[in-house]
Design an enzyme around this catalytic site. Structure first.
Site, PDB file in Angstrom:
ATOM      1  N   ASP A 112       0.900  -1.089   0.027  1.00 60.43           N
ATOM      2  CA  ASP A 112      -0.086  -0.075   0.082  1.00 60.43           C
ATOM      3  C   ASP A 112       0.915   1.336  -0.078  1.00 60.43           C
ATOM      4  O   ASP A 112       1.722   1.236   0.795  1.00 60.43           O
ATOM      5  CB  ASP A 112      -0.994   0.017   1.360  1.00 60.43           C
ATOM      6  CG  ASP A 112      -2.023   0.839   1.172  1.00 60.43           C
ATOM      7  OD1 ASP A 112      -1.921   2.249   1.022  1.00 60.43           O
ATOM      8  OD2 ASP A 112      -3.286   0.324   0.865  1.00 60.43           O
TER       9      ASP A 112
ATOM     10  N   THR B 168      -1.514   6.651   0.621  1.00 58.37           N
ATOM     11  CA  THR B 168      -2.018   7.912   0.410  1.00 58.37           C
ATOM     12  C   THR B 168      -2.826   8.375   1.536  1.00 58.37           C
ATOM     13  O   THR B 168      -2.981   7.651   2.363  1.00 58.37           O
ATOM     14  CB  THR B 168      -2.485   7.724  -1.092  1.00 58.37           C
ATOM     15  OG1 THR B 168      -3.918   7.124  -1.043  1.00 58.37           O
ATOM     16  CG2 THR B 168      -1.811   7.316  -2.178  1.00 58.37           C
TER      17      THR B 168
ATOM     18  N   ASP C 267       4.334   1.686  -3.821  1.00 61.03           N
ATOM     19  CA  ASP C 267       3.476   1.914  -4.987  1.00 61.03           C
ATOM     20  C   ASP C 267       3.444   0.937  -6.216  1.00 61.03           C
ATOM     21  O   ASP C 267       4.400   0.346  -6.389  1.00 61.03           O
ATOM     22  CB  ASP C 267       4.298   3.414  -5.829  1.00 61.03           C
ATOM     23  CG  ASP C 267       3.025   3.795  -6.741  1.00 61.03           C
ATOM     24  OD1 ASP C 267       2.125   3.314  -7.165  1.00 61.03           O
ATOM     25  OD2 ASP C 267       3.426   4.961  -7.157  1.00 61.03           O
TER      26      ASP C 267
ATOM     27  N   THR D 143     -14.766  -1.947 -10.799  1.00 63.17           N
ATOM     28  CA  THR D 143     -16.024  -1.412 -10.430  1.00 63.17           C
ATOM     29  C   THR D 143     -17.308  -1.255 -11.459  1.00 63.17           C
ATOM     30  O   THR D 143     -16.950  -1.442 -12.784  1.00 63.17           O
ATOM     31  CB  THR D 143     -15.977   0.242 -10.176  1.00 63.17           C
ATOM     32  OG1 THR D 143     -16.997   1.049  -9.878  1.00 63.17           O
ATOM     33  CG2 THR D 143     -14.878   1.001 -11.335  1.00 63.17           C
ATOM     34  N   ASP D 144     -18.322  -1.123 -11.236  1.00 61.59           N
ATOM     35  CA  ASP D 144     -19.598  -1.064 -12.173  1.00 61.59           C
ATOM     36  C   ASP D 144     -19.487   0.223 -13.135  1.00 61.59           C
ATOM     37  O   ASP D 144     -20.326   0.412 -13.880  1.00 61.59           O
ATOM     38  CB  ASP D 144     -20.893  -1.448 -11.583  1.00 61.59           C
ATOM     39  CG  ASP D 144     -21.235  -0.447 -10.485  1.00 61.59           C
ATOM     40  OD1 ASP D 144     -20.460   0.367 -10.028  1.00 61.59           O
ATOM     41  OD2 ASP D 144     -22.570  -0.288 -10.081  1.00 61.59           O
ATOM     42  N   GLU D 145     -18.930   1.193 -12.308  1.00 66.60           N
ATOM     43  CA  GLU D 145     -18.868   2.749 -12.973  1.00 66.60           C
ATOM     44  C   GLU D 145     -18.448   2.715 -14.308  1.00 66.60           C
ATOM     45  O   GLU D 145     -18.377   3.550 -15.228  1.00 66.60           O
ATOM     46  CB  GLU D 145     -18.091   3.550 -12.011  1.00 66.60           C
ATOM     47  CG  GLU D 145     -19.003   3.773 -10.570  1.00 66.60           C
ATOM     48  CD  GLU D 145     -18.440   5.038  -9.849  1.00 66.60           C
ATOM     49  OE1 GLU D 145     -18.102   6.069 -10.522  1.00 66.60           O
ATOM     50  OE2 GLU D 145     -18.422   4.830  -8.844  1.00 66.60           O
TER      51      GLU D 145
ATOM     52  N   TYR E 119     -11.949   8.761 -13.237  1.00 72.06           N
ATOM     53  CA  TYR E 119     -12.000   7.636 -12.412  1.00 72.06           C
ATOM     54  C   TYR E 119     -12.459   6.550 -13.066  1.00 72.06           C
ATOM     55  O   TYR E 119     -11.671   5.413 -13.282  1.00 72.06           O
ATOM     56  CB  TYR E 119     -12.660   7.660 -11.111  1.00 72.06           C
ATOM     57  CG  TYR E 119     -13.096   6.731 -10.390  1.00 72.06           C
ATOM     58  CD1 TYR E 119     -12.067   5.577  -9.998  1.00 72.06           C
ATOM     59  CD2 TYR E 119     -14.514   6.083 -10.194  1.00 72.06           C
ATOM     60  CE1 TYR E 119     -12.467   4.218  -9.592  1.00 72.06           C
ATOM     61  CE2 TYR E 119     -14.857   5.051  -9.490  1.00 72.06           C
ATOM     62  CZ  TYR E 119     -13.732   4.026  -9.205  1.00 72.06           C
ATOM     63  OH  TYR E 119     -14.009   2.866  -8.657  1.00 72.06           O
TER      64      TYR E 119
ATOM     65  N   LYS F 173     -10.273   3.047 -14.659  1.00 72.29           N
ATOM     66  CA  LYS F 173     -10.641   1.792 -14.186  1.00 72.29           C
ATOM     67  C   LYS F 173     -11.019   0.886 -15.476  1.00 72.29           C
ATOM     68  O   LYS F 173     -10.646  -0.318 -15.512  1.00 72.29           O
ATOM     69  CB  LYS F 173     -11.733   1.692 -13.109  1.00 72.29           C
ATOM     70  CG  LYS F 173     -11.418   2.125 -11.832  1.00 72.29           C
ATOM     71  CD  LYS F 173     -10.194   1.294 -11.240  1.00 72.29           C
ATOM     72  CE  LYS F 173     -10.837   0.056 -10.968  1.00 72.29           C
ATOM     73  NZ  LYS F 173      -9.591  -0.841 -10.386  1.00 72.29           N
TER      74      LYS F 173
ATOM     75  N   ILE G 289     -21.816   7.735   2.223  1.00 72.95           N
ATOM     76  CA  ILE G 289     -22.207   7.022   3.480  1.00 72.95           C
ATOM     77  C   ILE G 289     -21.606   7.622   4.795  1.00 72.95           C
ATOM     78  O   ILE G 289     -22.033   8.094   5.616  1.00 72.95           O
ATOM     79  CB  ILE G 289     -22.626   5.587   3.492  1.00 72.95           C
ATOM     80  CG1 ILE G 289     -23.654   5.289   2.511  1.00 72.95           C
ATOM     81  CG2 ILE G 289     -22.847   5.083   4.631  1.00 72.95           C
ATOM     82  CD1 ILE G 289     -24.030   3.797   2.236  1.00 72.95           C
TER      83      ILE G 289
END
Length: 343
Positions: free
Chosen positions: A33, A36, A57, A126-128, A159, A163, A200
């Site tokens: 990790d 950040t 990184d 991601t679903d994005e 973003y 991805k 959230i």
């Protein structure tokens, strides 16, 4: 088994590490990790003596090659689970470069390392990447459109574009070089250890601070919420039993618009469900996400354990209330950034 978990001090990755140490004590876990602002060593304090932590990184090709080579040299089952990502849409609109560096160059470095050393690779996405869907109420339209592994990519932000690019790199390396890779695209996660910049946790910590929650636009944007523990159980199902080369979508049929989530959190806190403020919408804000996880369910037998969103939100609210020492240092800076944006 030996695992290299990238992004293991971030939200989803840290929960994955905790669950792995708790439920699979025979697995040797190495965490990589960069630490950040969104990664925190403290998130792993409870398991620090049972993992190996490397600060670095994922785009560092020499470091990544060394770590993956060490995995392969063990002569045991070895795999890389790639969680590391820049993931906050608002930040990608302000400065896209870190997203290009981590999501694209980091994925490239890992793919080259697993190709060189013959190590199994699972890519968390991601679903994005699929863009968004028309608004639809599940009660009124049970046959409404949902994302599948065959949905064309149509990213809306830096973003989601980076991805999407990382997913395509994985597919190309699997086809051209034969790496043993799988991909999972998951819907919006919630649960412990999530940074307070996210929807959230931001609403929960605002409520705890006596501040009215803030909701983009009209609050009608829909997300397909899934508890982080269910997501990580699905990752293990794919890692252990998934078909190499296959993409699996992970979702728990948790569609809810932002107003429903905020009102539920206010009610959990014993406050008026309408005690929120609407603020200016985010540029390129996707309308609706919804996952068709039938392949994951039918082929791998996965089912979500947290199927009731309100009870999951209650448990998450309680966690943030009881763990203020973890999130408090991040709160002021986060709200200052939102204030500059008028959100």
């Amino acid at each position: 088994m030996k695992l290299l978990v990238t992004g293991g001090a971030g939200f989803i990755g840290a929960n994955f590490v905790h669950a792995t140490v708790r439920e699979r004590p025979d697995v040797d876990v190495v965490v990589l990790d960069k630490l950040t602002y969104a990664g925190d060593r403290a998130t792993l304090e409870a398991v620090a003596d049972r993992i190996t932590f490397v600060e670095g990184d994922c785009a560092d090709t020499a470091l990544v090659s060394q770590l993956v080579g060490d995995l392969a040299a063990g002569g045991e089952d070895a795999a890389v689970v790639h969680f590391a990502a820049e993931s906050h849409n608002d930040n990608s609109l302000s400065d896209p470069w870190p997203f290009v560096q981590t999501n694209l160059l980091g994925t490239y470095a890992l793919l080259e390392a697993v190709r060189a050393h013959g190590v199994r690779y699972h890519h968390v996405s991601t679903d994005e990447v699929y863009g968004d869907l028309p608004l639809a109420d599940p009660a009124d339209d049970p046959a409404r459109e949902r994302f599948t592994a065959d949905t064309p990519y149509n990213p809306s932000s830096p973003y989601s574009a980076t991805k999407a690019g990382s997913d395509l790199l994985v597919r190309a390396w699997a086809r051209s070089f034969g790496i043993r890779a799988t991909i999972s695209n998951c819907s919006n996660n919630y649960g412990p250890w999530q940074h307070v910049e996210k929807f959230i946790p931001r609403q929960i910590t605002n409520i705890l601070d006596g501040v009215r929650p803030k909701v983009y636009g009209a609050g009608t944007n829909v997300r397909d919420w899934i508890h982080v523990d269910d997501h990580n159980r699905a990752v293990w199902a794919v890692l252990g039993r998934g078909r190499v080369g296959q993409t699996y979508l992970i979702g728990a049929d948790g569609e809810a618009n932002n107003l429903r989530v905020v009102r539920a959190l206010l009610e959990i806190a014993g406050q008026d469900a309408d005690a929120y403020d609407l603020v200016s919408d985010r540029p390129g804000h996707d309308l609706r996400y919804a996952i068709d996880a039938s392949l994951l369910r039918e082929e791998l037998g996965w089912r979500p354990l947290h199927s009731d969103l309100e009870s999951g939100l209650k448990a998450t609210f309680d966690w943030y209330r009881d763990n203020e020492a973890w999130w408090r240092p991040r709160k002021a800076a986060t709200e200052a950034k939102y204030a500059q944006l008028g959100r």
